[in-house]
Design an enzyme around this catalytic site. Structure first.
Site, PDB file in Angstrom:
ATOM      1  N   GLY A   1       0.965  -0.801  -0.006  1.00  0.00           N
ATOM      2  CA  GLY A   1       0.101   0.118  -0.158  1.00  0.00           C
ATOM      3  C   GLY A   1       0.928   1.065  -0.189  1.00  0.00           C
TER       4      GLY A   1
ATOM      5  CB  SER B   1      -0.010   3.457  -4.758  1.00  0.00           C
ATOM      6  OG  SER B   1      -1.027   2.832  -3.708  1.00  0.00           O
ATOM      7  NE  ARG B   2      -4.528   5.438  -3.329  1.00  0.00           N
ATOM      8  CZ  ARG B   2      -5.475   4.761  -2.666  1.00  0.00           C
ATOM      9  NH1 ARG B   2      -6.529   5.840  -1.992  1.00  0.00           N
ATOM     10  NH2 ARG B   2      -5.701   3.798  -2.899  1.00  0.00           N
TER      11      ARG B   2
ATOM     12  CG  ASN C   1       0.698   1.076   4.645  1.00  0.00           C
ATOM     13  OD1 ASN C   1       0.601   1.901   5.642  1.00  0.00           O
ATOM     14  ND2 ASN C   1       0.437   1.606   3.697  1.00  0.00           N
TER      15      ASN C   1
ATOM     16  CB  SER D   1      -6.674   0.611  13.432  1.00  0.00           C
ATOM     17  OG  SER D   1      -6.887   1.719  13.639  1.00  0.00           O
TER      18      SER D   1
ATOM     19  CE1 TYR E   1      -8.971  -0.750   9.015  1.00  0.00           C
ATOM     20  CE2 TYR E   1      -9.247   0.570  10.837  1.00  0.00           C
ATOM     21  CZ  TYR E   1      -8.056   0.301  10.292  1.00  0.00           C
ATOM     22  OH  TYR E   1      -7.328   1.427   9.754  1.00  0.00           O
TER      23      TYR E   1
ATOM     24  CB  ALA F   1     -12.613  -8.534  13.769  1.00  0.00           C
TER      25      ALA F   1
ATOM     26  CE  LYS G   1      -5.754  -1.526   9.963  1.00  0.00           C
ATOM     27  NZ  LYS G   1      -4.485  -1.804   9.165  1.00  0.00           N
TER      28      LYS G   1
ATOM     29  CB  ILE H   1      -3.303   9.500   9.682  1.00  0.00           C
ATOM     30  CG1 ILE H   1      -2.550   8.474  10.982  1.00  0.00           C
ATOM     31  CG2 ILE H   1      -1.855   9.483   8.941  1.00  0.00           C
ATOM     32  CD1 ILE H   1      -1.644   9.322  12.189  1.00  0.00           C
TER      33      ILE H   1
HETATM   34  N1  LIG Z   1      -4.909   7.169   7.810  1.00  0.00           N
HETATM   35  C1  LIG Z   1      -5.887   6.776   8.659  1.00  0.00           C
HETATM   36  O1  LIG Z   1      -6.149   7.095   9.600  1.00  0.00           O
HETATM   37  C2  LIG Z   1      -5.535   5.285   9.549  1.00  0.00           C
HETATM   38  C3  LIG Z   1      -5.607   5.023  10.733  1.00  0.00           C
HETATM   39  C4  LIG Z   1      -5.363   3.763  11.734  1.00  0.00           C
HETATM   40  C5  LIG Z   1      -4.781   3.125  10.476  1.00  0.00           C
HETATM   41  N2  LIG Z   1      -4.902   2.758   9.006  1.00  0.00           N
HETATM   42  C6  LIG Z   1      -3.534   2.281   8.718  1.00  0.00           C
HETATM   43  O2  LIG Z   1      -2.515   2.395   7.548  1.00  0.00           O
HETATM   44  C7  LIG Z   1      -3.076   1.629   6.374  1.00  0.00           C
HETATM   45  C8  LIG Z   1      -2.929   3.042   5.540  1.00  0.00           C
HETATM   46  O3  LIG Z   1      -3.883   3.685   5.471  1.00  0.00           O
HETATM   47  P1  LIG Z   1      -3.629   5.012   4.554  1.00  0.00           P
HETATM   48  O4  LIG Z   1      -4.838   5.628   5.366  1.00  0.00           O
HETATM   49  O5  LIG Z   1      -2.824   5.662   4.319  1.00  0.00           O
HETATM   50  O6  LIG Z   1      -4.854   4.680   3.553  1.00  0.00           O
HETATM   51  P2  LIG Z   1      -5.323   5.033   1.343  1.00  0.00           P
HETATM   52  O7  LIG Z   1      -4.730   6.078   1.660  1.00  0.00           O
HETATM   53  O8  LIG Z   1      -6.777   4.742   1.674  1.00  0.00           O
HETATM   54  O9  LIG Z   1      -4.317   4.303   0.882  1.00  0.00           O
HETATM   55  C9  LIG Z   1      -4.484   2.433   0.867  1.00  0.00           C
HETATM   56  C10 LIG Z   1      -3.348   2.094   0.568  1.00  0.00           C
HETATM   57  O10 LIG Z   1      -3.049   0.949   0.426  1.00  0.00           O
HETATM   58  C11 LIG Z   1      -3.320   0.536  -0.798  1.00  0.00           C
HETATM   59  N3  LIG Z   1      -4.213  -0.870  -0.916  1.00  0.00           N
HETATM   60  C12 LIG Z   1      -5.604  -0.965  -0.751  1.00  0.00           C
HETATM   61  N4  LIG Z   1      -5.530  -2.888  -0.639  1.00  0.00           N
HETATM   62  C13 LIG Z   1      -4.692  -2.983  -1.009  1.00  0.00           C
HETATM   63  C14 LIG Z   1      -4.634  -4.785  -2.084  1.00  0.00           C
HETATM   64  N5  LIG Z   1      -5.794  -5.196  -1.422  1.00  0.00           N
HETATM   65  N6  LIG Z   1      -3.509  -5.026  -2.160  1.00  0.00           N
HETATM   66  C15 LIG Z   1      -2.422  -3.940  -1.700  1.00  0.00           C
HETATM   67  N7  LIG Z   1      -2.798  -2.619  -1.996  1.00  0.00           N
HETATM   68  C16 LIG Z   1      -3.443  -2.302  -1.896  1.00  0.00           C
HETATM   69  C17 LIG Z   1      -3.937   0.833  -1.817  1.00  0.00           C
HETATM   70  O11 LIG Z   1      -3.539   1.224  -3.334  1.00  0.00           O
HETATM   71  P3  LIG Z   1      -3.820   1.559  -4.120  1.00  0.00           P
HETATM   72  O12 LIG Z   1      -3.229   3.091  -4.464  1.00  0.00           O
HETATM   73  O13 LIG Z   1      -3.538   1.406  -5.938  1.00  0.00           O
HETATM   74  O14 LIG Z   1      -5.445   1.477  -4.078  1.00  0.00           O
HETATM   75  C18 LIG Z   1      -2.763   1.935  -1.473  1.00  0.00           C
HETATM   76  O15 LIG Z   1      -1.451   1.991  -1.224  1.00  0.00           O
HETATM   77  C19 LIG Z   1      -3.785   0.808   6.278  1.00  0.00           C
HETATM   78  O16 LIG Z   1      -3.669   0.071   6.717  1.00  0.00           O
HETATM   79  C20 LIG Z   1      -4.723   1.699   7.617  1.00  0.00           C
HETATM   80  O17 LIG Z   1      -6.281   0.662   7.863  1.00  0.00           O
HETATM   81  C21 LIG Z   1      -4.955   4.219   8.488  1.00  0.00           C
END
Ligand SMILES: NC(=O)c1ccc[n+]([C@@H]2O[C@H](COP(=O)([O-])OP(=O)(O)OC[C@H]3O[C@@H](n4cnc5c(N)ncnc54)[C@H](OP(=O)(O)O)[C@@H]3O)[C@@H](O)[C@H]2O)c1
Length: 243
Positions: free
Chosen positions: A9, A11-12, A89, A141, A154, A156, A158, A187
């Site tokens: 993950g 890319s973003r 991630n 998370s 989610y 379950a 995490k 975040i």
């Molecule tokens: N943001 C928050 O507040 C927060 C809080 C707690 C935990 N988290 C955790 O932190 C991690 C990153 O979150 P984020 O906020 O950065 O998310 P995000 O901006 O939505 O980015 C998600 C990333 O995961 C990739 N992805 C999704 N499904 C995938 C799959 N099946 N195989 C490979 N890659 C996949 C996406 O790829 P594409 O670009 O190709 O779609 C993207 O690079 C996640 O595990 C999330 O649960 C986030």
């Protein structure tokens, strides 16, 4: 030997920030993503802008065969090297109260987080054990620590990831491999876009959402050789939300 870090993950959002940070620490970043090639190329550009190196490595972490094929292809092409840092991630959320949650939303969230953890981690363990060094970071998370309503799937996933972190840490500790989890609160990324930030900020003691870069700093700390005695732990990055 070149140092390689696989960030799923990447890319973003948080994965991209981790990629840029670890690239500045001399890691060649393997940029995994699901489908967003333009965003993955932007991560690569940012890495290169810092003087770092990266390679795109697309696969769906929930797809065991595709994941194994991508990792084996990399290993075949790099017979004398190994991936010493893995950041699990990749993740999605698909929120709904359980009474109304379709089975597909339950399965997809668990498949990406939990099966994804297995699919990516398992093939990398033998090489890490052989080289007697490895760092695995799992992106959990606050939802996996305390459970959040509307996120039973989610929470379950995490929570399971945190338990897997603790179990695996004990299996590989003697081989100088650490396994830790990070539990972010809110975040600023695509994942939290659309949430009522103004209302949520009032519930966060720090009064703001965190940044992906603040999460990346903790990853950089945990992968350092000096962090070798920290394993099986969860580091919360939540502006005081959990406590
Ligand atoms: N943001 C928050 O507040 C927060 C809080 C707690 C935990 N988290 C955790 O932190 C991690 C990153 O979150 P984020 O906020 O950065 O998310 P995000 O901006 O939505 O980015 C998600 C990333 O995961 C990739 N992805 C999704 N499904 C995938 C799959 N099946 N195989 C490979 N890659 C996949 C996406 O790829 P594409 O670009 O190709 O779609 C993207 O690079 C996640 O595990 C999330 O649960 C986030």
């Amino acid at each position: 030997m070149e140092k390689y870090a696989l960030i799923t993950g990447a890319s973003r959002g948080i994965g991209r920030a981790i990629s840029v940070k670890l690239a500045t620490q001399g890691y060649h970043i393997l940029i995994n993503y699901a489908s967003n090639v333009a965003a993955a190329n932007e991560s690569l550009r940012l890495i290169q802008q810092q003087g770092g190196e990266g390679t795109l490595m697309p696969f769906d972490v929930a797809d065991e065969a595709a994941t194994r094929a991508a990792i084996e292809a990399w290993q075949d092409a790099h017979p004398d090297e190994y991936i010493s840092v893995l950041v699990n991630n990749a993740g999605i959320r698909s929120d709904q109260i359980l009474a109304l949650m379709p089975a597909a939303d339950w399965s997809r969230v668990l498949n990406i987080t939990l099966n994804g953890f297995y699919n990516v981690t398992q093939p990398l363990l033998m090489p890490m054990q052989f080289h007697k060094f490895g760092r695995i970071i799992n992106m959990a998370s606050v939802s996996g620590l305390r459970g959040l309503p509307g996120q039973t799937n989610y929470s379950a996933a995490k929570g399971g990831l945190i338990a897997a972190t603790k179990a695996l840490a004990q299996e590989v500790a003697k081989k100088n491999i650490t396994v830790n989890a990070i539990a972010p609160g809110f975040i600023q990324t695509d994942m939290t876009e659309g949430l009522d930030e103004a209302a949520l900020k009032k519930t966060i003691p720090a009064g703001r959402f965190g940044t992906p870069e603040e999460v990346a700093e903790a990853v950089a700390f945990l992968i350092s050789p000096m962090s070798g005695y920290i394993t099986g732990n969860v580091i919360s990055i939540n502006g005081g939300l959990y406590t």
